[in-house]
Design a protein around this motif. Sequence first.
Motif, mmCIF file in Angstrom:
data_model
loop_
_atom_site.group_PDB
_atom_site.id
_atom_site.type_symbol
_atom_site.label_atom_id
_atom_site.label_comp_id
_atom_site.label_asym_id
_atom_site.label_seq_id
_atom_site.Cartn_x
_atom_site.Cartn_y
_atom_site.Cartn_z
ATOM 1 N N ASP A 1 0.850 -1.185 0.000
ATOM 2 C CA ASP A 1 0.000 0.000 0.000
ATOM 3 C C ASP A 1 0.891 1.242 0.000
ATOM 4 N N HIS A 2 0.243 2.411 -0.196
ATOM 5 C CA HIS A 2 1.051 3.603 -0.419
ATOM 6 C C HIS A 2 1.829 4.043 0.821
ATOM 7 N N SER A 3 1.459 3.526 1.992
ATOM 8 C CA SER A 3 2.227 3.905 3.197
ATOM 9 C C SER A 3 3.699 3.529 3.070
ATOM 10 N N LEU B 1 1.881 10.617 -8.708
ATOM 11 C CA LEU B 1 0.823 10.326 -9.674
ATOM 12 C C LEU B 1 -0.210 9.481 -8.939
ATOM 13 N N ASP B 2 -1.400 10.043 -8.699
ATOM 14 C CA ASP B 2 -2.306 9.448 -7.719
ATOM 15 C C ASP B 2 -3.687 10.064 -7.881
ATOM 16 N N ALA B 3 -4.729 9.284 -7.613
ATOM 17 C CA ALA B 3 -6.074 9.851 -7.536
ATOM 18 C C ALA B 3 -6.257 10.677 -6.268
ATOM 19 N N THR C 1 -4.737 12.697 -2.564
ATOM 20 C CA THR C 1 -3.644 13.553 -2.089
ATOM 21 C C THR C 1 -2.725 12.819 -1.126
ATOM 22 N N ASP C 2 -3.301 11.911 -0.312
ATOM 23 C CA ASP C 2 -2.529 11.181 0.709
ATOM 24 C C ASP C 2 -1.864 12.133 1.707
ATOM 25 N N THR C 3 -2.538 13.276 1.938
ATOM 26 C CA THR C 3 -2.005 14.240 2.905
ATOM 27 C C THR C 3 -3.009 14.556 4.014
ATOM 28 N N SER D 1 -0.687 6.066 7.622
ATOM 29 C CA SER D 1 -1.467 5.129 6.819
ATOM 30 C C SER D 1 -1.250 5.496 5.363
ATOM 31 N N HIS D 2 -1.945 4.790 4.476
ATOM 32 C CA HIS D 2 -1.748 5.105 3.045
ATOM 33 C C HIS D 2 -2.493 6.370 2.614
ATOM 34 N N GLY D 3 -3.177 7.031 3.558
ATOM 35 C CA GLY D 3 -3.829 8.297 3.236
ATOM 36 C C GLY D 3 -3.201 9.506 3.898
ATOM 37 N N VAL E 1 4.247 6.360 -8.051
ATOM 38 C CA VAL E 1 3.102 6.052 -8.909
ATOM 39 C C VAL E 1 2.137 5.178 -8.123
ATOM 40 N N ASP E 2 0.997 5.761 -7.748
ATOM 41 C CA ASP E 2 -0.106 4.973 -7.183
ATOM 42 C C ASP E 2 -0.908 4.476 -8.379
ATOM 43 N N ILE E 3 -1.038 3.154 -8.495
ATOM 44 C CA ILE E 3 -1.680 2.602 -9.691
ATOM 45 C C ILE E 3 -3.125 3.089 -9.816
#
Length: 320
Positions: A130-132, A153-155, A157-159, A169-171, A243-245
């Motif tokens: 996961d993005h974390s 590159l992501d749908a 923000t993860d911030t 976490s991944h967000g 790159v987040d798929i």
Amino acid sequence: VAEPPRHPRPQGPVDASEIPRFVGVRTFARLPGPELLDRAAIAILGAPFDGGASFRPGARFGPSAIREGSLLLRGYNEALEVGPFAEVQVVDAGDAAANPLDLAAAHAQIEAAAARLHSAGARVFGLGGDHSVSLPLLRAAAGRHGPLALVQLDAHTDTTDEFFHTRVSHGTMFRRAIEEGLVDPSRSVQVGLRGSVYGPGHHPDNRALGFRTFMAREIDARGVGAACELVAQAVRGPAYLTVDIDVLDPAFAPGTGTPEPGGLTTRELLALVRGLVGLELVAADLVEVAPAYDASGATAITAASVAFEVLSLLALAARS
Ligand code: MN
Ligand code: MN
């Protein structure tokens, strides 16, 4: 006894005209494994951890699925005019042994594995997970190179600051990365953002951190080239590409943890990644491939092709 040459020619993938592609132990693109790590200019590191996912788990199986999806990759990138595996020694370093029950321990294991590769002089390409996992990968990269420009590159923000009263976490991990001084937001860009959000403050709060952003819907009017121009204007110095798929539309990549309709086509994403040529990339990752949600296997095959473009950028960066 003859000394080995100081710069031996890179050892590339297994020859597919001699050994069929489906034969052998899986490494990314059938590249050499950890036995050649002491020569690696680029090292691929699996980060098979999904304990940072807030919705659908399963990205712990991303690295193995991407390796399986990479079997058909050939060695030359005609669009970028580079053969990354002939240009420099690329090695599949295997996976970090990430503890599935303890996020902090897993992140420490991923950071330590990546730091070893960086300290040996390699550019590290992480496969999530996961993005974390970007957070420990960034800690290792910034530990070697200092604060990094981030191209995300992501749908999403993860911030966000917290989910479930939990700060990593991944967000949330890119807010943590800025707080830790790993990422310099003033020379960082996010591309592909979209979808419903928690309220009107979501994107303003994200931009207030310093990121420049290019929404997915801006691609309709302005095209991928405009996104690449924004990156070229903003990004200077050592850079990290993540790159987040899920930047892809779920039509192209359904095998992911937080699918968000309205995303890029695969062709747009490949053009976008190729358009990043010229960045001083020191490390990268490709995350959030959760193969169980895609019985066709197309998400992992697509991820492997995107990974090949990223490896081409890393090889070009290693050349200059
Ligand atoms: Mn995402
Ligand atoms: Mn993400």
